[in-house]
Enzyme design. Structure first.
Site, PDB file in Angstrom:
ATOM      1  NE  ARG A 241     -64.217  19.744  20.641  1.00  0.00           N
ATOM      2  CZ  ARG A 241     -65.066  19.739  19.632  1.00  0.00           C
ATOM      3  NH1 ARG A 241     -64.671  20.116  18.454  1.00  0.00           N
ATOM      4  NH2 ARG A 241     -66.322  19.384  19.818  1.00  0.00           N
ATOM      5  CB  THR A 242     -59.860  18.402  25.810  1.00  0.00           C
ATOM      6  OG1 THR A 242     -60.598  19.579  25.492  1.00  0.00           O
ATOM      7  CG2 THR A 242     -58.582  18.795  26.525  1.00  0.00           C
TER       8      THR A 242
ATOM      9  CE  LYS B 105     -63.717   0.112  42.688  1.00  0.00           C
ATOM     10  NZ  LYS B 105     -62.565  -0.705  42.328  1.00  0.00           N
TER      11      LYS B 105
ATOM     12  NE  ARG C 102     -61.602  19.219  30.788  1.00  0.00           N
ATOM     13  CZ  ARG C 102     -62.225  19.301  29.594  1.00  0.00           C
ATOM     14  NH1 ARG C 102     -63.440  18.838  29.455  1.00  0.00           N
ATOM     15  NH2 ARG C 102     -61.624  19.839  28.566  1.00  0.00           N
TER      16      ARG C 102
ATOM     17  CG  HIS D 216     -59.542  24.242  28.558  1.00  0.00           C
ATOM     18  ND1 HIS D 216     -58.417  23.464  28.373  1.00  0.00           N
ATOM     19  CD2 HIS D 216     -60.520  23.661  27.824  1.00  0.00           C
ATOM     20  CE1 HIS D 216     -58.719  22.463  27.570  1.00  0.00           C
ATOM     21  NE2 HIS D 216     -59.978  22.559  27.224  1.00  0.00           N
TER      22      HIS D 216
END
Lengths: 173, 320
Positions: free
Chosen positions: B60-61, B88, B110, B138
């Site tokens: 969603r975000t 890596k 995020r 958030h």
């Protein structure tokens, strides 16, 4: 100003073959009030309903990189589909022509009017783009540093056009 | 973001002023209309390059940010941690510096670690927008929740209760900061194991029973109960949770007034929220999603702008 707007409305009607297809679109902020008053005059003169809209051109400006923090964005409201209509952009002052350029770009995102006209209360010269108005309330000779302020009673409590000369710092019109 | 000004980065709502928050919400209003147009695009971020850097899964975000970016005409690149050089062993700063070397303007990130957005913002030139960092904040979710409440009623004086796993929730934290700054009354409700210690010191009321919260509140913001909380022993079972804390139609019917029901998604129907509530007339859950795009457009627009010190000089010269 009332007399000027009356004359501008007559000019708009004269230049619009099909008044039934008219839509007047004011540019935020003072252009919106002027469009509302012109719409009233045009409706009375041509005996038609004249829809009107408002346009905030901020997101279409070409100088956002240099104006500092982002300006507040006002509402854009177009109550009718533009396709095939005779749209008029209404603004208070025509100067560089860049606002009109932005408004034309924005209108193209909303549809394809049959024709777009431009009506301004004051043409102060100083164009930077090949843009001219079809209907002009008054022409004022200005130098680049001068300021032209338009006041409308809905927002400012009075109707006036004032020129602030950069050279003398005085007011007069 | 020093001094509480809306600056280079958006890291959280804790350090924004009430005026900054109002500026973002007011700016989001005209952006709502753009998503209703036939041509959902304005040229304001033309030529800007934005990287969406997602170290945690998000649908969603990420999609909401991507729509916001595209509707402002920015060029976007998505980087997900799986399949990138992150697996890596590359460090966060090296990843970001490599992206910056390709001349980007903004990073939307995020990350699972609290404070990751600030860490990055201090080390790169580009604007950093926090799309969720660990249990910290958030901010765009907090902003879209504020915008959604404001669509229905003035925020000041509104009683908002956040129900559920407040302890692990960055959504709850951003909501609490934003709501308090704009003058709302805030409460939390949930199992004691899932409420942070000392939360009352923020000026937040605590309800142990969801029935009390429903009786008090104008707005319920129902948080998702993450299933791994069961394994960690915070909650005995999802059925037990639903029985005690579930926002059910029966409970809402006893409310003294109509409540606005919010949920940041994704929902666990039948765990924290009753399906009949989620689909009911008082749920604004899809309005939140719509507002999310507008709020993110507003944040991108404001952060991509010029510098505050140029404001005064620009005022005298409006374009005409």
């Amino acid at each position: 100003m009332a007399r000027t707007l009356h004359r501008m409305a007559q000019d708009i009607v004269r230049q619009t073959p099909d008044p039934g297809s008219l839509v007047l679109i004011g540019v935020q902020r003072r252009g919106v009030e002027l469009a509302a008053r012109l719409a009233g005059e045009v409706a009375a003169a041509a005996q038609v309903d004249v829809p009107r809209g408002s346009l905030d051109i901020t997101l279409y400006r070409d100088d956002l990189e240099v104006v500092g923090p982002r300006p507040l964005v006002g509402p854009t409201v177009l109550p009718v589909a533009l396709d095939g209509r005779h749209a008029w952009i209404v603004d208070d002052v025509l100067f560089s022509g860049r606002t009109v350029r932005a408004a034309l770009d924005q209108l193209a995102d909303f549809g394809r009017p049959a024709r777009i006209g431009l009506a301004v209360l004051v043409d102060r010269g100083g164009r930077e783009l090949p843009i001219q108005a079809d209907v002009v309330g008054q022409r004022v000779d200005t130098a680049p540093g001068d300021r032209v302020d338009v006041f409308v009673r809905e927002l400012d409590g009075r109707d006036a056009v004032e020129v602030l000369r950069a050279a003398q710092g005085g007011r007069g019109a | 973001m020093s001094g509480g000004r809306l600056g280079k980065d958006l890291l959280g709502l804790e350090h924004l002023s009430a005026d900054d928050i109002r500026l973002i919400l007011d700016t989001a209003e005209p952006f709502k209309e753009i998503s209703e147009r036939a041509i959902k695009k304005v040229p304001v971020l033309r030529g800007k390059t934005i990287v969406n850097l997602f170290f945690e899964p998000s649908t969603r975000t990420r999609i909401s940010f991507e729509f916001a970016e595209k509707r402002l005409s920015a060029d976007t690149v998505n980087v997900a941690s799986a399949g990138s050089s992150v697996v890596k062993g590359e460090t966060l700063v090296d990843t970001a510096r490599n992206l910056e070397a390709m001349r980007i303007d903004m990073v939307v990130m995020r990350h699972g670690a609290s404070g990751a957005a600030r860490f990055l913002g201090e080390r790169i030139e580009s604007s950093v927008i926090n799309a969720g960092d660990g249990k910290h904040e958030h901010p765009t979710q907090g902003l879209l929740d504020l915008l959604t409440i404001r669509d229905h009623r003035p925020i000041a004086g509104t009683k908002v209760c956040i129900v559920g796993d407040v302890l692990h929730s960055r959504v709850a934290r951003s909501n609490i900061w934003g709501l308090l700054k704009l003058g709302a009354e805030v409460a939390v409700c949930g199992p004691q194991t899932l409420l942070p210690l000392g939360i009352g010191e923020l000026g937040v009321r605590v309800f142990r029973r969801v029935e009390e919260a429903i009786e008090w509140a104008d707005v319920l913001n129902v948080l998702r109960l993450q299933l791994e909380r069961m394994q960690a022993g915070y909650v005995p079972s999802t059925r037990e949770y639903y029985r005690v804390f579930g926002v059910t139609l029966e409970r809402l019917e006893r409310a003294p007034r109509d409540l606005i029901i919010m949920h940041p998604g994704p929902m666990n129907r039948g765990v924290e929220i009753d399906s009949r509530v989620a689909d009911g007339p008082h749920a604004v859950i899809l309005d939140q999603v719509t507002n999310g795009v507008a709020v993110r457009m507003a944040v991108l627009y404001l952060l991509a702008g010029g510098r505050p010190e140029l404001a005064e000089s620009a005022k005298g010269a409006p374009e005409r």
